[in-house]
Design a protein around this motif. Structure first.
Motif, PDB file in Angstrom:
ATOM      1  N   THR A  58      10.873 -30.644  28.939  1.00 11.60           N
ATOM      2  CA  THR A  58      12.063 -30.957  29.276  1.00 11.60           C
ATOM      3  C   THR A  58      12.479 -30.066  28.764  1.00 11.60           C
ATOM      4  N   LEU A  59      11.673 -29.511  28.119  1.00 10.54           N
ATOM      5  CA  LEU A  59      12.519 -27.507  27.635  1.00 10.54           C
ATOM      6  C   LEU A  59      12.132 -26.358  28.822  1.00 10.54           C
ATOM      7  N   GLU A  60      11.102 -27.053  29.396  1.00 10.42           N
ATOM      8  CA  GLU A  60      11.107 -26.253  30.728  1.00 10.42           C
ATOM      9  C   GLU A  60      11.598 -26.645  31.461  1.00 10.42           C
ATOM     10  N   ALA A  61      12.188 -26.751  31.866  1.00 11.83           N
ATOM     11  CA  ALA A  61      12.751 -28.414  32.970  1.00 11.83           C
ATOM     12  C   ALA A  61      14.250 -27.683  32.500  1.00 11.83           C
ATOM     13  N   LEU A  62      14.666 -27.500  31.846  1.00  9.03           N
ATOM     14  CA  LEU A  62      16.109 -27.028  31.288  1.00  9.03           C
ATOM     15  C   LEU A  62      16.109 -25.203  31.420  1.00  9.03           C
ATOM     16  N   ILE A  63      14.943 -24.485  30.852  1.00  2.60           N
ATOM     17  CA  ILE A  63      14.931 -23.204  31.535  1.00  2.60           C
ATOM     18  C   ILE A  63      15.215 -22.998  32.657  1.00  2.60           C
ATOM     19  N   ALA A  64      14.069 -24.215  33.689  1.00  2.42           N
ATOM     20  CA  ALA A  64      14.342 -23.518  35.482  1.00  2.42           C
ATOM     21  C   ALA A  64      15.091 -24.314  35.865  1.00  2.42           C
ATOM     22  N   SER A  65      16.403 -24.574  35.542  1.00  3.06           N
ATOM     23  CA  SER A  65      16.780 -25.348  35.677  1.00  3.06           C
ATOM     24  C   SER A  65      18.218 -24.480  36.418  1.00  3.06           C
ATOM     25  N   GLU A  66      19.835 -24.480  37.171  1.00  6.05           N
ATOM     26  CA  GLU A  66      20.774 -24.125  36.523  1.00  6.05           C
ATOM     27  C   GLU A  66      21.480 -24.088  35.879  1.00  6.05           C
ATOM     28  N   HIS A  67      20.995 -24.645  34.574  1.00  8.75           N
ATOM     29  CA  HIS A  67      21.525 -24.856  32.758  1.00  8.75           C
ATOM     30  C   HIS A  67      22.013 -24.043  32.238  1.00  8.75           C
ATOM     31  N   ASP A  68      22.311 -23.369  31.035  1.00 10.68           N
ATOM     32  CA  ASP A  68      21.495 -22.404  30.077  1.00 10.68           C
ATOM     33  C   ASP A  68      21.498 -22.865  29.088  1.00 10.68           C
ATOM     34  N   VAL A  69      20.159 -22.842  28.704  1.00  8.85           N
ATOM     35  CA  VAL A  69      20.132 -22.798  27.493  1.00  8.85           C
ATOM     36  C   VAL A  69      20.385 -21.680  26.322  1.00  8.85           C
ATOM     37  N   VAL A  70      21.424 -22.329  25.340  1.00  3.27           N
ATOM     38  CA  VAL A  70      22.329 -21.118  24.565  1.00  3.27           C
ATOM     39  C   VAL A  70      21.288 -20.762  23.338  1.00  3.27           C
ATOM     40  N   GLY A  71      20.411 -22.159  23.248  1.00  2.00           N
ATOM     41  CA  GLY A  71      20.012 -22.319  21.424  1.00  2.00           C
ATOM     42  C   GLY A  71      19.053 -23.032  21.329  1.00  2.00           C
ATOM     43  N   VAL A  72      18.041 -22.823  20.441  1.00  2.00           N
ATOM     44  CA  VAL A  72      16.858 -24.472  20.452  1.00  2.00           C
ATOM     45  C   VAL A  72      16.735 -23.763  19.093  1.00  2.00           C
ATOM     46  N   LEU A  73      17.126 -25.351  18.314  1.00  2.00           N
ATOM     47  CA  LEU A  73      15.910 -25.711  17.158  1.00  2.00           C
ATOM     48  C   LEU A  73      15.122 -26.511  16.959  1.00  2.00           C
ATOM     49  N   THR A  74      13.866 -26.354  16.124  1.00  2.98           N
ATOM     50  CA  THR A  74      12.671 -27.305  15.725  1.00  2.98           C
ATOM     51  C   THR A  74      12.248 -27.253  14.229  1.00  2.98           C
ATOM     52  N   ARG A  75      11.627 -27.490  14.470  1.00  5.05           N
ATOM     53  CA  ARG A  75      11.236 -27.740  13.165  1.00  5.05           C
ATOM     54  C   ARG A  75      10.961 -26.747  12.756  1.00  5.05           C
ATOM     55  N   ALA A  76      10.682 -26.490  11.132  1.00  8.43           N
ATOM     56  CA  ALA A  76       9.977 -25.298  10.307  1.00  8.43           C
ATOM     57  C   ALA A  76       8.673 -25.151  10.919  1.00  8.43           C
ATOM     58  N   ASP A  77       8.259 -23.529  10.588  1.00  7.66           N
ATOM     59  CA  ASP A  77       6.171 -23.973  10.925  1.00  7.66           C
ATOM     60  C   ASP A  77       5.770 -24.498   9.597  1.00  7.66           C
ATOM     61  N   ALA A  78       4.558 -24.896  10.513  1.00  5.01           N
ATOM     62  CA  ALA A  78       3.778 -26.540   9.065  1.00  5.01           C
ATOM     63  C   ALA A  78       2.374 -25.997   8.372  1.00  5.01           C
ATOM     64  N   ARG A  79       2.171 -25.823   7.545  1.00 10.19           N
ATOM     65  CA  ARG A  79       0.527 -25.605   7.375  1.00 10.19           C
ATOM     66  C   ARG A  79      -0.310 -26.735   8.140  1.00 10.19           C
ATOM     67  N   LYS A  80      -1.449 -26.574   8.532  1.00  6.89           N
ATOM     68  CA  LYS A  80      -2.296 -27.197   9.197  1.00  6.89           C
ATOM     69  C   LYS A  80      -3.699 -26.219   8.932  1.00  6.89           C
ATOM     70  N   GLY A  81      -4.734 -27.422   9.215  1.00  3.59           N
ATOM     71  CA  GLY A  81      -5.883 -27.118   9.524  1.00  3.59           C
ATOM     72  C   GLY A  81      -7.044 -26.892   7.865  1.00  3.59           C
ATOM     73  N   ARG A  82      -8.412 -26.609   7.505  1.00  2.00           N
ATOM     74  CA  ARG A  82      -8.547 -26.081   6.185  1.00  2.00           C
ATOM     75  C   ARG A  82      -8.017 -25.263   5.485  1.00  2.00           C
ATOM     76  N   GLY A  83      -7.775 -23.489   6.284  1.00  2.00           N
ATOM     77  CA  GLY A  83      -6.798 -22.663   5.734  1.00  2.00           C
ATOM     78  C   GLY A  83      -5.450 -22.764   5.463  1.00  2.00           C
ATOM     79  N   ARG A  84      -5.527 -23.924   5.429  1.00  2.00           N
ATOM     80  CA  ARG A  84      -3.476 -24.470   5.093  1.00  2.00           C
ATOM     81  C   ARG A  84      -2.574 -23.111   5.573  1.00  2.00           C
ATOM     82  N   ALA A  85      -2.826 -22.759   6.491  1.00  2.00           N
ATOM     83  CA  ALA A  85      -1.919 -21.585   7.231  1.00  2.00           C
ATOM     84  C   ALA A  85      -1.254 -21.926   8.039  1.00  2.00           C
ATOM     85  N   LEU A  86       0.541 -20.976   8.390  1.00  2.74           N
ATOM     86  CA  LEU A  86       1.020 -22.094   9.160  1.00  2.74           C
ATOM     87  C   LEU A  86       1.086 -21.634  10.585  1.00  2.74           C
TER      88      LEU A  86
END
Length: 324
Positions: free
Chosen positions: A15-43
């Motif tokens: 959906t984000l990719e479709a919006l970027i490619a459309s005639e609409h103007d994506v003026v901002g994006v909200l997403t979750r904060a970086d999360a720790r993953k994997g054995r090293g628990r890196a962000l």
């Protein structure tokens, strides 16, 4: 239109990719904060964060949208001048006082045929329930859980071998054009949102690890659906000799009915396990501490004894404590 996008996992990317490619103007994006993953628990950034940065979009990753802690991001939302917000699996509640900030509200792509399966795990719950048809809806967010009026919907058949991952990927791709169609109708003033019938609602709460535990006394079809519904996350599991034993999708074998629930029969070419009905044939398995492998390859190395039963309680140590 000026669009604010809110989403986090990979299923939000089409959906984000479709919006970027459309005639609409994506003026901002909200997403979750970086999360720790994997054995090293890196962000690690979310898939949406990565895509937004690559596209040069104005990105925010707040830990909350509520209260004084979110004052800056709330001011940012107000200042964007967005006509509409599009939400796909954002993973955070939108506070009531922000719901009307874009002129056309927050339109959510939800992966079910609302009012069926309101909640965080609609695809997973539909597969576990044995449904044959599902779909996706675009509805307007309001204070209730997935209760807002529906602007558009598509249907999708649930295949006999579909996992929740398979089905979510298809719905995410099919849902992107639906979002664009809805935005077009909203922009030109032809949208006719339909209220939901609350009497027909079913709930789809988030899955836990416990939801992935296989109950071998269930019928084979129920076992099959549960495993597919929790694959790839949170994942299906049982125990073998007291240790966790992960399971990929299985295949019911209607002509094998002489195995007790959980009882294993291994040959050179297959591994069968009894259920409350017929047996199932195991596909990929992952013993504790090991990677995924075909079940027959596991059995050639593990050599499970005749009469072995999966899912039995772990044996006790000499001091009476269970095995780790």
């Amino acid at each position: 239109m000026r669009v604010l996008f809110a989403g986090t996992p990979e299923v939000a990317l089409p959906t984000l990719e479709a919006l970027i490619a459309s005639e609409h103007d994506v003026v901002g994006v909200l997403t979750r904060a970086d999360a720790r993953k994997g054995r090293g628990r890196a962000l690690h950034p979310s898939p949406v964060a990565t895509a937004a940065r690559e596209a040069g979009l104005d990105l925010r990753t707040p830990t909350t949208l509520k209260g004084e802690a979110a004052a800056d991001v709330r001011a940012w939302v107000h200042g964007l001048g967005a006509d509409v917000a599009v939400v796909v699996a954002y993973g955070r509640l939108i506070p009531a006082d922000l719901l009307d900030v874009p002129g056309h509200g927050w339109l959510n792509l939800h992966f079910s045929l609302l009012p069926a399966w309101r909640g965080a795990a609609p695809v997973q719950r539909a597969i576990i329930a044995g449904e044959e048809i599902t779909g996706a809806c675009v509805f307007r967010l309001e204070e209730g859980l997935d209760t807002g009026p529906v602007y558009g919907r598509i249907t999708e058949a649930i295949g006999a071998g579909d996992t929740s991952g398979d089905l979510l990927e298809r719905l995410a791709r099919a849902g992107a054009p639906l979002v664009l169609d809805v935005l077009h109708s909203v922009e030109e003033g032809s949208a006719r949102p339909e209220p939901q019938d609350d009497a027909l609602a079913t709930l789809a709460p988030m899955l836990s690890t416990a939801d992935g535990e296989v109950r071998w006394d269930d019928p084979a079809l129920t076992v099959d659906r549960r495993i597919r519904g929790v694959s790839p996350a949170p994942g299906a599991h049982t125990t073998y000799l007291g240790a966790r034993f992960r399971l990929g999708p299985v295949t019911p074998v209607p002509d094998v009915t002489d195995l007790l629930p959980g009882q294993v029969r291994a040959t050179k070419r297959e591994v069968l396990v009894g259920t409350g009905g017929c047996a199932v044939r195991l596909g990929l398995v992952a013993p504790a501490g090991r990677s995924w492998m075909p079940a027959d390859a596991w059995a050639r190395g593990a050599r499970p004894e005749a009469g072995t039963v999966l899912g039995t309680p772990p044996p006790a140590n000499d001091d009476g404590e269970g095995m780790n």
